[in-house]
Design a protein around this motif. Structure first.
Motif, PDB file in Angstrom:
ATOM      1  N   GLY A 196      71.628  60.996   5.120  1.00  0.00           N
ATOM      2  CA  GLY A 196      72.746  61.166   6.037  1.00  0.00           C
ATOM      3  C   GLY A 196      73.005  62.629   6.345  1.00  0.00           C
ATOM      4  O   GLY A 196      73.271  62.994   7.497  1.00  0.00           O
ATOM      5  N   ALA A 197      72.890  63.488   5.330  1.00  0.00           N
ATOM      6  CA  ALA A 197      73.108  64.922   5.538  1.00  0.00           C
ATOM      7  C   ALA A 197      72.032  65.534   6.427  1.00  0.00           C
ATOM      8  O   ALA A 197      72.285  66.519   7.135  1.00  0.00           O
ATOM      9  N   CYS A 198      70.836  64.938   6.404  1.00  0.00           N
ATOM     10  CA  CYS A 198      69.714  65.464   7.199  1.00  0.00           C
ATOM     11  C   CYS A 198      69.623  64.807   8.576  1.00  0.00           C
ATOM     12  O   CYS A 198      68.736  65.153   9.367  1.00  0.00           O
ATOM     13  N   GLY A 199      70.492  63.846   8.841  1.00  0.00           N
ATOM     14  CA  GLY A 199      70.493  63.181  10.141  1.00  0.00           C
ATOM     15  C   GLY A 199      69.357  62.192  10.341  1.00  0.00           C
ATOM     16  O   GLY A 199      68.940  61.944  11.484  1.00  0.00           O
ATOM     17  N   LEU A 200      68.839  61.601   9.272  1.00  0.00           N
ATOM     18  CA  LEU A 200      67.774  60.604   9.409  1.00  0.00           C
ATOM     19  C   LEU A 200      68.338  59.313   9.993  1.00  0.00           C
ATOM     20  O   LEU A 200      69.473  58.924   9.702  1.00  0.00           O
ATOM     21  N   TYR A 257      67.415  73.476   6.940  1.00  0.00           N
ATOM     22  CA  TYR A 257      66.015  73.627   7.346  1.00  0.00           C
ATOM     23  C   TYR A 257      65.346  72.330   7.801  1.00  0.00           C
ATOM     24  O   TYR A 257      64.244  72.378   8.362  1.00  0.00           O
ATOM     25  N   GLY A 258      65.967  71.188   7.550  1.00  0.00           N
ATOM     26  CA  GLY A 258      65.337  69.921   7.893  1.00  0.00           C
ATOM     27  C   GLY A 258      64.707  69.243   6.673  1.00  0.00           C
ATOM     28  O   GLY A 258      64.500  69.872   5.632  1.00  0.00           O
ATOM     29  N   TYR A 259      64.384  67.970   6.840  1.00  0.00           N
ATOM     30  CA  TYR A 259      63.903  67.175   5.706  1.00  0.00           C
ATOM     31  C   TYR A 259      62.539  67.658   5.216  1.00  0.00           C
ATOM     32  O   TYR A 259      62.220  67.525   4.031  1.00  0.00           O
ATOM     33  N   GLY A 260      61.724  68.230   6.088  1.00  0.00           N
ATOM     34  CA  GLY A 260      60.413  68.717   5.680  1.00  0.00           C
ATOM     35  C   GLY A 260      60.492  69.813   4.632  1.00  0.00           C
ATOM     36  O   GLY A 260      59.637  69.894   3.731  1.00  0.00           O
ATOM     37  N   ALA A 261      61.535  70.658   4.698  1.00  0.00           N
ATOM     38  CA  ALA A 261      61.723  71.721   3.706  1.00  0.00           C
ATOM     39  C   ALA A 261      62.063  71.142   2.342  1.00  0.00           C
ATOM     40  O   ALA A 261      61.694  71.700   1.302  1.00  0.00           O
ATOM     41  N   ILE A 262      62.758  70.006   2.349  1.00  0.00           N
ATOM     42  CA  ILE A 262      63.051  69.323   1.080  1.00  0.00           C
ATOM     43  C   ILE A 262      61.759  68.880   0.418  1.00  0.00           C
ATOM     44  O   ILE A 262      61.542  69.095  -0.787  1.00  0.00           O
ATOM     45  N   MET A 263      60.877  68.291   1.199  1.00  0.00           N
ATOM     46  CA  MET A 263      59.622  67.785   0.645  1.00  0.00           C
ATOM     47  C   MET A 263      58.762  68.915   0.079  1.00  0.00           C
ATOM     48  O   MET A 263      58.169  68.792  -0.993  1.00  0.00           O
ATOM     49  N   GLY A 264      58.698  70.039   0.787  1.00  0.00           N
ATOM     50  CA  GLY A 264      57.918  71.167   0.298  1.00  0.00           C
ATOM     51  C   GLY A 264      58.475  71.724  -0.999  1.00  0.00           C
ATOM     52  O   GLY A 264      57.726  72.035  -1.941  1.00  0.00           O
ATOM     53  N   ALA A 265      59.805  71.839  -1.081  1.00  0.00           N
ATOM     54  CA  ALA A 265      60.437  72.371  -2.282  1.00  0.00           C
ATOM     55  C   ALA A 265      60.267  71.430  -3.466  1.00  0.00           C
ATOM     56  O   ALA A 265      60.045  71.872  -4.604  1.00  0.00           O
ATOM     57  N   VAL A 266      60.355  70.127  -3.218  1.00  0.00           N
ATOM     58  CA  VAL A 266      60.192  69.137  -4.297  1.00  0.00           C
ATOM     59  C   VAL A 266      58.753  69.141  -4.817  1.00  0.00           C
ATOM     60  O   VAL A 266      58.512  69.029  -6.027  1.00  0.00           O
ATOM     61  N   LEU A 267      57.794  69.288  -3.916  1.00  0.00           N
ATOM     62  CA  LEU A 267      56.383  69.333  -4.332  1.00  0.00           C
ATOM     63  C   LEU A 267      56.146  70.493  -5.299  1.00  0.00           C
ATOM     64  O   LEU A 267      55.552  70.311  -6.374  1.00  0.00           O
ATOM     65  N   ILE A 268      56.609  71.697  -4.935  1.00  0.00           N
ATOM     66  CA  ILE A 268      56.411  72.880  -5.767  1.00  0.00           C
ATOM     67  C   ILE A 268      57.232  72.785  -7.056  1.00  0.00           C
ATOM     68  O   ILE A 268      56.734  73.055  -8.163  1.00  0.00           O
ATOM     69  N   GLY A 269      58.502  72.420  -6.909  1.00  0.00           N
ATOM     70  CA  GLY A 269      59.378  72.329  -8.079  1.00  0.00           C
ATOM     71  C   GLY A 269      58.893  71.318  -9.102  1.00  0.00           C
ATOM     72  O   GLY A 269      58.950  71.573 -10.311  1.00  0.00           O
ATOM     73  N   GLY A 270      58.388  70.184  -8.623  1.00  0.00           N
ATOM     74  CA  GLY A 270      57.874  69.173  -9.527  1.00  0.00           C
ATOM     75  C   GLY A 270      56.664  69.657 -10.298  1.00  0.00           C
ATOM     76  O   GLY A 270      56.527  69.392 -11.504  1.00  0.00           O
ATOM     77  N   PHE A 307      69.443  49.853  -9.778  1.00  0.00           N
ATOM     78  CA  PHE A 307      68.981  49.736  -8.400  1.00  0.00           C
ATOM     79  C   PHE A 307      69.840  50.531  -7.422  1.00  0.00           C
ATOM     80  O   PHE A 307      69.327  51.313  -6.615  1.00  0.00           O
ATOM     81  N   VAL A 308      71.148  50.338  -7.490  1.00  0.00           N
ATOM     82  CA  VAL A 308      72.031  51.025  -6.536  1.00  0.00           C
ATOM     83  C   VAL A 308      71.941  52.538  -6.719  1.00  0.00           C
ATOM     84  O   VAL A 308      71.869  53.297  -5.750  1.00  0.00           O
ATOM     85  N   SER A 309      71.920  52.993  -7.981  1.00  0.00           N
ATOM     86  CA  SER A 309      71.824  54.430  -8.243  1.00  0.00           C
ATOM     87  C   SER A 309      70.488  54.997  -7.787  1.00  0.00           C
ATOM     88  O   SER A 309      70.385  56.191  -7.490  1.00  0.00           O
ATOM     89  N   ASN A 310      69.460  54.165  -7.716  1.00  0.00           N
ATOM     90  CA  ASN A 310      68.140  54.618  -7.298  1.00  0.00           C
ATOM     91  C   ASN A 310      68.082  54.905  -5.803  1.00  0.00           C
ATOM     92  O   ASN A 310      67.379  55.813  -5.373  1.00  0.00           O
ATOM     93  N   ILE A 311      68.818  54.138  -5.030  1.00  0.00           N
ATOM     94  CA  ILE A 311      68.756  54.323  -3.579  1.00  0.00           C
ATOM     95  C   ILE A 311      69.903  55.179  -3.038  1.00  0.00           C
ATOM     96  O   ILE A 311      69.811  55.725  -1.938  1.00  0.00           O
ATOM     97  N   ALA A 312      70.993  55.319  -3.808  1.00  0.00           N
ATOM     98  CA  ALA A 312      72.158  56.061  -3.315  1.00  0.00           C
ATOM     99  C   ALA A 312      71.831  57.517  -2.961  1.00  0.00           C
ATOM    100  O   ALA A 312      72.286  58.013  -1.918  1.00  0.00           O
ATOM    101  N   PRO A 313      71.059  58.265  -3.784  1.00  0.00           N
ATOM    102  CA  PRO A 313      70.751  59.655  -3.405  1.00  0.00           C
ATOM    103  C   PRO A 313      70.049  59.758  -2.061  1.00  0.00           C
ATOM    104  O   PRO A 313      70.288  60.700  -1.292  1.00  0.00           O
ATOM    105  N   ILE A 314      69.189  58.784  -1.750  1.00  0.00           N
ATOM    106  CA  ILE A 314      68.473  58.805  -0.468  1.00  0.00           C
ATOM    107  C   ILE A 314      69.444  58.602   0.686  1.00  0.00           C
ATOM    108  O   ILE A 314      69.356  59.268   1.720  1.00  0.00           O
ATOM    109  N   LEU A 315      70.384  57.693   0.505  1.00  0.00           N
ATOM    110  CA  LEU A 315      71.373  57.436   1.555  1.00  0.00           C
ATOM    111  C   LEU A 315      72.215  58.694   1.815  1.00  0.00           C
ATOM    112  O   LEU A 315      72.499  59.038   2.964  1.00  0.00           O
TER     113      LEU A 315
END
Length: 453
Positions: free
Chosen positions: A52-56, A112-125, A40-48
């Motif tokens: 934090g790096a993206c300023g959410l 680039y902001g969090y939106g660029a992460i989502m676009g890259a993950v969509l294509i990479g996946g 559980f902790v390892s599942n949420i830690a990457p998001i935290l």
């Protein structure tokens, strides 16, 4: 009559050690819960970290944690019960948000902001998913000794994760304090004692027992923070597309490279689970389905605003230690994760589990992965060729990544992928050696043969 009934019930409970046996729901739930608490902790830690790096803000981060539980549950179910017979391995693999992407996604998000992460993950996946479907055309490059070396590297790479948790969580103010030592040691001792003295299938719940005892002790020591429960909604549906996707070419290329690294870890995890949990080699179809699930579910994760998903090595270690491989049993844990995604209060309660308690349970599990890797190397045989591949890949992978400055002369992208990722380095070195070394290194030299005559 009573004796017959008891025998029947015992047989059904013993099905926890088989992939497809029927297990009573009440017996299955504790084993499923044990898997969730372990990851559980390892599942949420990457998001935290990435958030934090993206300023959410805290509200946005909470939404992503909720989505992470939902996606982890869905991904686990797909691994257990493959879609179309191709996406998913059919093995008891537990999925969760990958740590492998944290460095590159933090960099992309800050730039680039969090939106660029989502676009890259969509294509990479999508790319990883397609590679998984066509794995039969390239999987032969991954020989047994390469897989064994990668599994061993995964185990070694997790030891520091377990140690950091044991100390109270890397970067915490009270890291390595007496309180954290007490929690970690008590939890570990409880796990060992329960495993030694419990009877029958109950001994396989040693991790859950240690977590419960450690959590109760933490509450008594006032080391559990319940403030996060205040104001948490009872029920909430995760949002689709919480961020507008952006497609940046350089971000996509960087993330795709890490997806390739993640695929190698998935190959290692899948091989380790088959070897340690089922006592056999993994099949080509299982490996292909596992990689495809990794990729396509990661793309789905981006639709919910979440990070890439992958197989969790700590849960592979739990299977290796308990030998509980029943798919229905693990599926109860997946359902619990989905419920945590729909009922935020449940997830918030699980999130109060102190790191030191988790570290006390996981340190032995991670060591089990190391042992599984060494057993796989032993099974491959200690020929001169295998010894060179395993020894050199592990020494370079584990050694060079302890000295990140060694990679300073390389481009930033290379540093991001390899400088602190021993699994990636071990994989690349093992693959290169497997391709260039002669198949029969121990054959006599022609001149020696002539002299012998």
């Amino acid at each position: 009559m009573h004796a017959t009934k008891t025998s029947t019930e015992s047989a059904s409970v013993n099905h926890i050690y088989t992939l497809d046996g029927k297990v009573p729901l009440l017996n299955a739930i504790p084993f499923g819960l044990q898997h969730i608490l372990a990851m559980f902790v390892s599942n949420i830690a990457p998001i935290l970290i990435v958030g934090g790096a993206c300023g959410l803000d805290s509200k946005e981060t909470a939404l992503l944690i909720q989505s992470a539980m939902l996606i982890a549950g869905i991904g686990t179910l797909v691994q257990l019960f493959p879609l179309f017979g191709k996406i998913g391995s059919g093995l008891p693999i537990v999925m969760g948000i990958s740590f492998t992407f944290v460095s590159i996604l933090s960099f992309v998000g800050a730039q680039y902001g969090y939106g660029a992460i989502m676009g890259a993950v969509l294509i990479g996946g999508m790319i990883e998913g397609v590679l998984g479907l066509f794995a039969k055309y390239w999987i032969k490059l991954i020989s047994p000794i390469v897989s064994a070396s990668v599994v061993t590297a995964i185990g070694f790479s997790l030891l520091s994760v377990g140690a950091n948790s044991f100390g109270g969580g890397a970067g915490s103010e009270n890291f390595g304090s007496a309180e954290n030592w007490i929690l970690g040691v008590v939890t570990l001792v409880c796990c060992i004692l329960f495993h030694v003295f419990a009877k029958s299938f109950w001994k396989q719940l040693s991790v859950l027992f240690g977590l419960i005892v450690g959590y109760i002790l933490a509450v008594c020591m006032h080391m559990v923070d319940f403030s996060s429960l205040a104001g948490t909604s009872l029920i909430a549906i995760p949002q689709l597309m919480p961020f507008r996707m952006e497609f940046r070419p350089d971000a996509i290329v960087s993330v795709v490279l890490i997806f390739l690294v993640s695929a190698t870890e998935t190959i290692g995890d899948t091989s380790a689970l088959a070897a340690s949990g089922l006592g056999r080699d993994v099949t080509e179809k299982e490996t292909s389905g596992s990689i495809a699930c990794d990729g396509f579910i990661s793309s789905l994760s981006s639709v919910f605003g979440c990070l890439p998903i992958t197989s969790f090595s700590q849960n592979v270690g739990l299977v290796a230690m308990t030998k509980v491989v029943n798919r229905f049993t693990i599926a109860t844990g997946a359902v619990i994760m989905i419920l945590a995604g729909v009922f935020p209060m449940f997830g918030a309660l699980l999130a109060t589990l102190p790191d030191a308690v988790l570290g006390g349970c996981t340190i032995m599990m991670f060591g089990t992965i190391v042992v599984s890797g060494l057993q796989m190397i032993s099974k491959c045989g200690f020929s001169q060729r295998n010894t060179v591949i395993a020894a050199l890949s592990l020494s370079i992978g584990l050694g060079f990544t302890q000295c990140a400055d060694l990679f300073a002369i390389f481009p930033q992208m290379v540093q991001t992928v390899f400088a602190q990722n021993c699994v990636a380095v071990v994989f690349v070195v093992a693959i290169v050696l497997n391709l260039i070394l002669p198949q029969n290194m121990e054959a006599e030299h022609p001149a020696q043969s002539e002299n012998a005559k």
